[in-house]
Design an enzyme around this catalytic site. Structure first.
Site, mmCIF file in Angstrom:
data_model
loop_
_atom_site.group_PDB
_atom_site.id
_atom_site.type_symbol
_atom_site.label_atom_id
_atom_site.label_comp_id
_atom_site.label_asym_id
_atom_site.label_seq_id
_atom_site.Cartn_x
_atom_site.Cartn_y
_atom_site.Cartn_z
ATOM 1 N N GLY A 98 0.809 -1.215 0.000
ATOM 2 C CA GLY A 98 0.000 0.000 0.000
ATOM 3 C C GLY A 98 0.837 1.258 0.000
ATOM 4 O O GLY A 98 0.488 2.242 -0.658
ATOM 5 N N ARG A 126 -7.525 -2.749 -3.296
ATOM 6 C CA ARG A 126 -7.291 -1.869 -2.156
ATOM 7 C C ARG A 126 -7.618 -0.424 -2.535
ATOM 8 O O ARG A 126 -7.348 0.017 -3.660
ATOM 9 C CB ARG A 126 -5.843 -2.001 -1.667
ATOM 10 C CG ARG A 126 -5.521 -3.398 -1.196
ATOM 11 C CD ARG A 126 -4.122 -3.520 -0.655
ATOM 12 N NE ARG A 126 -3.954 -2.747 0.583
ATOM 13 C CZ ARG A 126 -2.815 -2.718 1.274
ATOM 14 N NH1 ARG A 126 -1.764 -3.400 0.836
ATOM 15 N NH2 ARG A 126 -2.728 -2.012 2.375
ATOM 16 N N SER A 172 -7.944 5.454 4.380
ATOM 17 C CA SER A 172 -6.533 5.214 4.695
ATOM 18 C C SER A 172 -5.827 6.533 4.949
ATOM 19 O O SER A 172 -5.923 7.459 4.140
ATOM 20 C CB SER A 172 -5.833 4.481 3.538
ATOM 21 O OG SER A 172 -4.447 4.383 3.786
ATOM 22 N N SER A 173 -5.086 6.593 6.047
ATOM 23 C CA SER A 173 -4.284 7.787 6.315
ATOM 24 C C SER A 173 -3.143 7.924 5.314
ATOM 25 O O SER A 173 -2.553 9.001 5.183
ATOM 26 C CB SER A 173 -3.720 7.741 7.738
ATOM 27 O OG SER A 173 -2.813 6.660 7.890
ATOM 28 N N GLU A 315 -3.771 -1.769 12.603
ATOM 29 C CA GLU A 315 -2.928 -2.848 12.111
ATOM 30 C C GLU A 315 -2.592 -3.874 13.196
ATOM 31 O O GLU A 315 -2.127 -4.973 12.904
ATOM 32 C CB GLU A 315 -1.639 -2.286 11.507
ATOM 33 C CG GLU A 315 -0.741 -1.580 12.504
ATOM 34 C CD GLU A 315 0.405 -0.868 11.806
ATOM 35 O OE1 GLU A 315 1.469 -0.769 12.415
ATOM 36 O OE2 GLU A 315 0.231 -0.399 10.664
#
Length: 429
Positions: A98, A126, A172-173, A315
């Site tokens: 990612g 994703r 997502s950051s 995570e």
């Protein structure tokens, strides 16, 4: 769907209280951020003790394709800045990384070539569309044929003007971090105003801002707005911390099996989300002692049920879920709906695999409900996800006969994980 492998790993079971010292490799999140900033700097940067794993090598490969280079020097890597390399098209291999998929497209926009981005089938699922839209709004030419996902092509025109842009980073950051990391190299810097829900994993945003400052940038933050002015980056050398998320299974091992685990090099001050483990384990009745040499966890083997909001440390969810399967009562993990877009749908995978071994685990709207129950041997599918290998290893400490599918997938962040884990448990044999 689960992956396939001819050789599952027979994860070891602890025969008594653990007593071991371990060292984990460098942080993936820090390594890949440092590599990007080094490539955007005006001089070479020596990155000390970076992670050497599939994701880190994919990042180095991407930077090389974009005009940089990397020279390994024992445990360190010397990163050369990006330089013009002609106009012929090139390709960046993303694998299922990612950080590579999200951090490097802006770098391609700074060049003068067409760059095709593609990788494993999983990376095509994703989320990345909000980042591609923001880059397009900033003037980057991107051809994704309307998919909002790889494969896509960035056509560089020698630079990016930058300026103001709105971004939905709720999935997502890394979307926000991608723009901030590249922002110093935009002609006008970048101002990002967040819209939608707050990004997950606030510590990773803090990590990005900290690294920008270390490389000479001056990021500013005011509520949902971030600003990074244009500037010339430079840092002669940077030392990478151990990966505290990769340390998670070792830290919780003491709680599951009892005994003492010492994790060398745990930093006394860090932006890594994995540092939250110290407070979690203390909350769960274990002892966590930090000093200049590292972290020592002394566990009881007894774990209370808990209600945990893991939005900022998502995570860690696979390992924490495995831990809570041995609690003395029900637990709830919340705030992690975004895990459905990670290496796999982690919530579905965890519910399926933990339940298949006997635990009562169900998905909720934004997490998992865990009701402990007697568990039994069986094959734990890992869905090409490194964190699921680590979760299975934690389960096996108490459950004889856990076979872990495709253990090599842990090479994404810790190629030596199974050997280190065997050694940890073996010291108890």
């Amino acid at each position: 769907m689960p992956g396939t492998t001819a050789s599952p790993w027979s994860a070891p079971t602890a025969s008594g209280a653990l007593d071991a010292t371990v060292r984990v490799p460098g942080s993936k999140s820090i390594t890949n951020r440092a590599y990007v900033l080094a490539a955007l700097s005006r001089q070479p940067t020596l990155v000390r003790k970076p992670l050497d794993s599939r994701d880190a090598r994919l990042m180095l490969g991407a930077l090389t394709a974009l005009g940089g280079s990397a020279d390994a020097r024992d445990d360190d890597v010397l990163i050369q800045p990006l330089r013009p390399q002609g106009t012929e098209p090139v390709q960046v291999a993303l694998g299922n990384a990612g950080t590579v998929a999200r951090f490097t497209p802006a770098l391609a926009g700074l060049g003068s070539r067409a760059v095709l981005f593609d990788g494993d089938e999983a990376i095509r699922r994703r989320p990345i569309a909000p980042l591609l839209r923001a880059l397009t709004d900033l003037g980057v030419e991107i051809d994704d044929e309307g998919r909002g996902a790889p494969p896509f092509t960035v056509r560089g025109h020698g630079g990016i003007t930058g300026g103001k842009v709105e971004l939905d980073s709720s999935a997502s950051s890394q979307f926000l971090s991608a723009l901030l990391l590249a922002g110093p190299s935009f002609a006008s810097g970048v101002t990002v105003r967040l819209v939608g829900d707050a990004p997950p994993s606030e510590p990773h945003i803090a990590m990005t801002l900290d690294l920008l400052r270390r490389f000479g940038a001056a990021p500013e933050r005011s509520g949902p707005e971030f600003h990074v002015p244009a500037t010339s980056l430079s840092l002669a050398e940077y030392a990478v911390e151990p990966d505290l998320s990769t340390a998670a299974p070792f830290a919780v091992a003491a709680a599951v099996a009892g005994g003492t685990i010492r994790i060398e090099g745990w930093p006394e001050h860090t932006t890594q989300p994995g540092d939250w483990l110290r407070s979690l384990l203390t909350e769960l009745g274990q002892r966590a002692e930090l000093d200049a040499t590292g972290l020592t966890i002394t566990g009881t083997g007894e774990i209370p049920g808990a209600r945990l909001d893991l939005h900022e440390v998502g995570e860690l969810t696979p390992v924490v879920a495995a831990l809570l399967c041995f609690a003395d009562g029900p637990s709830v993990i919340s705030g992690v709906a975004h895990l459905r877009g990670h290496e796999t749908d982690r919530l579905a995978a965890l519910a399926t695999e933990l339940s298949a071994l006997g635990a009562g685990v169900t998905e909720t709207e934004d997490g998992l409900a865990i009701t402990p129950a007697p568990m039994h041997r069986g094959l734990f599918h890992t869905y090409d996800d490194h964190r699921l290998v680590m979760a299975a290893a934690v389960l096996a400490l108490r459950i004889p006969g856990v076979e872990v599918e495709n253990p090599a997938t842990v090479g994404k962040t810790f190629p030596g994980f199974t050997a280190t884990w065997q050694s940890m448990v073996g010291e108890n044999a």
